[in-house]
Design an enzyme around this catalytic site. Structure first.
Site, short mmCIF file in Angstrom:
data_model
loop_
_atom_site.label_atom_id
_atom_site.label_comp_id
_atom_site.label_asym_id
_atom_site.label_seq_id
_atom_site.Cartn_x
_atom_site.Cartn_y
_atom_site.Cartn_z
N HIS A 1 -2.15 -5.34 1.51
CA HIS A 1 -3.44 -6.02 1.30
C HIS A 1 -3.21 -7.51 1.15
CE1 HIS A 1 -7.40 -6.94 -0.39
NE2 HIS A 1 -6.76 -7.69 -1.29
N GLU B 1 -9.42 -10.46 -7.65
CA GLU B 1 -8.48 -9.37 -7.45
C GLU B 1 -7.27 -9.48 -8.39
OE1 GLU B 1 -9.76 -8.78 -2.76
OE2 GLU B 1 -7.74 -9.50 -3.23
N TYR C 1 -12.38 -1.78 -3.82
CA TYR C 1 -12.91 -1.95 -2.46
C TYR C 1 -14.43 -1.82 -2.41
CZ TYR C 1 -8.29 -2.09 -0.27
OH TYR C 1 -7.03 -2.46 0.15
N THR D 1 -5.82 -6.71 10.63
CA THR D 1 -6.06 -5.43 9.95
C THR D 1 -5.50 -4.25 10.74
OG1 THR D 1 -8.11 -6.40 9.12
CG2 THR D 1 -7.89 -4.01 8.93
N LYS E 1 0.83 -1.22 0.00
CA LYS E 1 0.00 0.00 0.00
C LYS E 1 0.87 1.27 0.00
CE LYS E 1 -4.02 -2.18 2.15
NZ LYS E 1 -5.06 -2.04 3.23
N ASN F 1 -2.16 0.41 6.58
CA ASN F 1 -1.67 -0.82 7.21
C ASN F 1 -0.77 -1.65 6.29
OD1 ASN F 1 -3.63 -1.78 5.54
ND2 ASN F 1 -4.85 -2.78 7.11
N ARG G 1 -2.51 -14.37 4.93
CA ARG G 1 -3.17 -13.59 5.99
C ARG G 1 -2.40 -13.75 7.31
NH1 ARG G 1 -7.41 -10.03 4.44
NH2 ARG G 1 -7.77 -9.98 6.68
N ARG H 1 2.26 -6.34 9.03
CA ARG H 1 1.55 -5.16 9.53
C ARG H 1 2.10 -4.71 10.88
NH1 ARG H 1 -4.47 -6.93 7.36
NH2 ARG H 1 -4.47 -5.61 5.50
N PHE I 1 -15.50 3.85 6.70
CA PHE I 1 -14.13 4.20 6.32
C PHE I 1 -13.89 4.20 4.81
CE2 PHE I 1 -14.17 -0.41 7.34
CZ PHE I 1 -13.68 -0.94 6.15
N1 UDP Z 1 -9.80 -0.14 7.04
C1 UDP Z 1 -9.91 1.10 7.67
N2 UDP Z 1 -10.61 1.16 8.84
C2 UDP Z 1 -11.22 0.07 9.41
C3 UDP Z 1 -11.11 -1.18 8.76
C4 UDP Z 1 -10.40 -1.25 7.57
O1 UDP Z 1 -9.39 2.10 7.21
O2 UDP Z 1 -11.85 0.19 10.47
C5 UDP Z 1 -9.05 -0.22 5.77
C6 UDP Z 1 -7.70 -0.92 5.93
O3 UDP Z 1 -6.77 -0.31 5.04
C7 UDP Z 1 -8.06 -2.34 5.51
C8 UDP Z 1 -9.03 -2.08 4.36
O4 UDP Z 1 -9.80 -0.97 4.83
O5 UDP Z 1 -6.91 -3.07 5.12
C9 UDP Z 1 -9.95 -3.23 4.02
O6 UDP Z 1 -10.61 -3.65 5.21
P1 UDP Z 1 -10.77 -5.20 5.57
O7 UDP Z 1 -11.76 -5.28 6.67
O8 UDP Z 1 -11.04 -5.96 4.31
O9 UDP Z 1 -9.33 -5.57 6.16
P2 UDP Z 1 -8.17 -6.51 5.57
O10 UDP Z 1 -8.82 -7.64 4.82
O11 UDP Z 1 -7.33 -5.63 4.66
O12 UDP Z 1 -7.41 -6.97 6.77
MG MG Z 2 -10.22 -7.55 3.31
#
Ligand code: UDP
Ligand code: MG
Length: 139
Positions: A117, A128, A51, A93, A11, A114, A87, A104, A59
């Protein structure tokens, strides 16, 4: 064959901090093979499409701004059980919740910025990967 592909983006925060090399080293060190890799910069519209599943979340707008704020590196990776294994490598996250030694925990600066992805399912990994690369059949 399903279950062996995942998709990732380094990112904007991690790219601009110069952490791409260290992150790629961790990815390869964990046994992933890079099948496709591209540096690009998302427009806000493209980030919004990527997204889209989050479009009702509070968010979403900030996330699209942030994801289009600078270059990213998109990659298709292969390994057995790639989605779950990746993961685990990237961590939770929210970096405050991410396990020690995860990407992360080491490189993220906030829950939004963070660092990286990772696809959340085999189906989304395919979608994706196809969003950025058209030569999927080679993987
Ligand atoms: N995100 C954010 N605030 C939140 C949760 C997620 O800004 O409370 C952002 C963060 O960059 C995250 C992305 O949105 O990686 C996608 O969210 P997801 O829940 O899919 O998390 P991930 O799969 O990336 O762990
Ligand atoms: Mg996700």
């Amino acid at each position: 064959m399903t279950g062996h592909i995942t998709f990732t983006m380094i990112k904007p925060d991690a790219f601009s901090a110069g952490n791409s090399g260290a992150i790629i080293k961790m990815i390869e060190g964990a046994g992933f093979r890079i099948q496709a890799m591209k540096k690009t910069k998302l427009s806000k519209e493209v980030a919004g499409k990527f997204y889209e599943i989050h479009k009702e979340r509070p968010f979403y707008q900030d996330l699209c701004e942030y994801m289009s704020s600078g270059p990213i590196i998109a990659m298709v990776l292969t390994k057995e059980l790639a989605v779950d294994s990746f993961r685990e490598l990237i961590g939770a996250t929210d970096p405050a919740q991410a396990a020690p030694g995860t990407i992360r925990q080491l490189f993220a600066t906030s829950i939004e910025a963070n660092a990286i992805h990772g696809s959340d399912s085999d189906e989304n990994a395919q979608i994706e990967a196809g969003f950025f690369f058209s030569e999927l059949e080679r993987y």
